[in-house]
Design a protein around this motif. Structure first.
Motif, mmCIF file in Angstrom:
data_model
loop_
_atom_site.group_PDB
_atom_site.id
_atom_site.type_symbol
_atom_site.label_atom_id
_atom_site.label_comp_id
_atom_site.label_asym_id
_atom_site.label_seq_id
_atom_site.Cartn_x
_atom_site.Cartn_y
_atom_site.Cartn_z
ATOM 1 N N GLN A 1 2.778 6.875 8.648
ATOM 2 C CA GLN A 1 2.650 8.054 9.505
ATOM 3 C C GLN A 1 2.252 7.589 10.894
ATOM 4 N N VAL A 2 2.891 8.139 11.910
ATOM 5 C CA VAL A 2 2.581 7.807 13.295
ATOM 6 C C VAL A 2 2.151 9.082 13.999
ATOM 7 N N ARG B 1 9.376 7.779 16.055
ATOM 8 C CA ARG B 1 10.594 7.542 15.284
ATOM 9 C C ARG B 1 10.431 6.452 14.238
ATOM 10 N N ASP B 2 9.305 5.739 14.284
ATOM 11 C CA ASP B 2 9.052 4.711 13.279
ATOM 12 C C ASP B 2 8.428 5.280 12.006
ATOM 13 N N ALA B 3 8.113 6.559 12.008
ATOM 14 C CA ALA B 3 7.571 7.192 10.806
ATOM 15 C C ALA B 3 8.635 7.178 9.711
ATOM 16 N N ALA B 4 8.334 6.469 8.635
ATOM 17 C CA ALA B 4 9.328 6.253 7.588
ATOM 18 C C ALA B 4 8.636 5.609 6.395
ATOM 19 N N PRO C 1 0.846 -1.205 0.000
ATOM 20 C CA PRO C 1 0.000 0.000 0.000
ATOM 21 C C PRO C 1 0.877 1.250 0.000
ATOM 22 N N ASN C 2 0.397 2.306 -0.611
ATOM 23 C CA ASN C 2 1.193 3.530 -0.691
ATOM 24 C C ASN C 2 1.426 4.149 0.676
ATOM 25 N N SER C 3 0.409 4.103 1.531
ATOM 26 C CA SER C 3 0.554 4.755 2.829
ATOM 27 C C SER C 3 -0.306 4.058 3.877
ATOM 28 N N MET C 4 0.112 4.223 5.127
ATOM 29 C CA MET C 4 -0.641 3.725 6.272
ATOM 30 C C MET C 4 -0.459 4.695 7.426
ATOM 31 N N GLU C 5 -1.395 4.644 8.346
ATOM 32 C CA GLU C 5 -1.335 5.518 9.513
ATOM 33 C C GLU C 5 -1.463 4.679 10.780
ATOM 34 N N SER C 6 -0.878 5.194 11.838
ATOM 35 C CA SER C 6 -0.984 4.524 13.128
ATOM 36 C C SER C 6 -0.896 5.569 14.223
ATOM 37 N N ASN C 7 -1.424 5.214 15.373
ATOM 38 C CA ASN C 7 -1.219 6.038 16.559
ATOM 39 C C ASN C 7 -0.041 5.485 17.350
ATOM 40 N N GLU C 8 0.592 6.381 18.062
ATOM 41 C CA GLU C 8 1.739 5.978 18.870
ATOM 42 C C GLU C 8 1.344 4.885 19.861
ATOM 43 N N GLU C 9 2.264 3.951 20.061
ATOM 44 C CA GLU C 9 2.131 2.836 20.993
ATOM 45 C C GLU C 9 1.135 1.777 20.550
ATOM 46 N N ILE D 1 5.536 -6.445 11.260
ATOM 47 C CA ILE D 1 4.789 -6.057 12.450
ATOM 48 C C ILE D 1 5.684 -5.217 13.359
ATOM 49 N N LEU D 2 5.238 -3.991 13.599
ATOM 50 C CA LEU D 2 5.860 -3.151 14.614
ATOM 51 C C LEU D 2 4.963 -3.245 15.829
ATOM 52 N N HIS D 3 5.482 -3.762 16.923
ATOM 53 C CA HIS D 3 4.607 -4.099 18.042
ATOM 54 C C HIS D 3 4.053 -2.876 18.766
#
Lengths: 112, 113
Positions: A109-110, A81-84, A7-15, A74-76
């Motif tokens: 994006q985080v 800093r994981d925004a990349a 996928p071109n992009s994804m979003e997540s919230n911190e933690e 999977i980023l647990h």
């Protein structure tokens, strides 16, 4: 060269956990699945790789489908800093196929 | 241990001028890659060396680009003459052949005006 689809992009919230998918239906039996990420204004950095079994390291986990035609990074617990941009790459093991061919990757994006 | 070192970090040149980029890989790494990365795109492989041999240069525009890796250590990538479309980040990476992890330098940002 075997190709990957992300996928071109994804979003997540911190933690929160993040699952980054990758399809590689044309993978050959000897291709390793590699993941790299690229932070802004940096060169890519290695994250993890695997062949058939799921893999864990200090940065992430890699889940590989039984038929090897897809995988998930999977980023647990995502941090800012994981925004990349995350790249899923197939790397051959022979002298002629041992190279890293990048696609366009997934921009993660985080949010705090 | 020092990582992959590239120089210069930035370069601005006028079109039709020559330019060269230098890469010092990690000691002991026999595989060296040069990539070009355009804005918003993934890195594109230009050439791969195993020791001093260029084993994959199919994506290198040979009319204006050249590369060398003397003694299988440092490498130089040259463009002559540069065109406006060559503006990009040029990345060098190295690894042990067949090993899992490739290490990238920070790249050289080239601007052709």
């Amino acid at each position: 060269d075997a190709k990957t689809t992300q996928p071109n992009s994804m979003e997540s919230n911190e933690e929160e956990p993040v699952h980054l998918p990758c399809n590689h239906s044309t993978i050959s039996g000897t291709d390793y699945i590699h993941w790299y990420r690229q932070l802004p204004s940096q060169g890519p950095e290695y994250v993890i790789h695997g062949l058939t079994s799921n893999v864990n390291n200090r940065m992430a986990s890699l889940a590989i489908a039984e038929d090897r035609k897809s995988s998930t990074l999977i980023l647990h617990r995502a941090t800012l800093r994981d925004a990349a941009v995350y790249y899923c790459i197939l790397r051959g093991r022979s002298y002629n196929t041992d190279k890293l061919i990048f696609g366009t990757g997934t921009r993660l994006q985080v949010f705090p | 241990e020092a990582g992959v070192v590239q120089s210069p970090r930035y370069k601005i040149i006028e079109k039709k001028q020559p330019v060269a980029f230098w890469c010092n890989p990690i000691s002991g790494h026999n595989t060296l890659y040069w990539y070009r990365q355009n804005l918003g795109q993934g890195p594109e492989l230009l050439i791969r060396y195993e020791n001093e041999e260029a084993v994959d240069d199919s994506q290198l525009p040979k009319d204006r680009f050249s590369a060398e890796r003397l003694k299988g250590v440092d490498s130089t990538l040259k463009i002559q003459p540069a065109e406006l479309g060559d503006s990009a980040v040029y990345l060098c990476a190295s690894s042990v052949q067949g090993d899992a992890e490739a290490f990238f330098g920070q790249g050289t940002r080239l601007t052709v005006v």
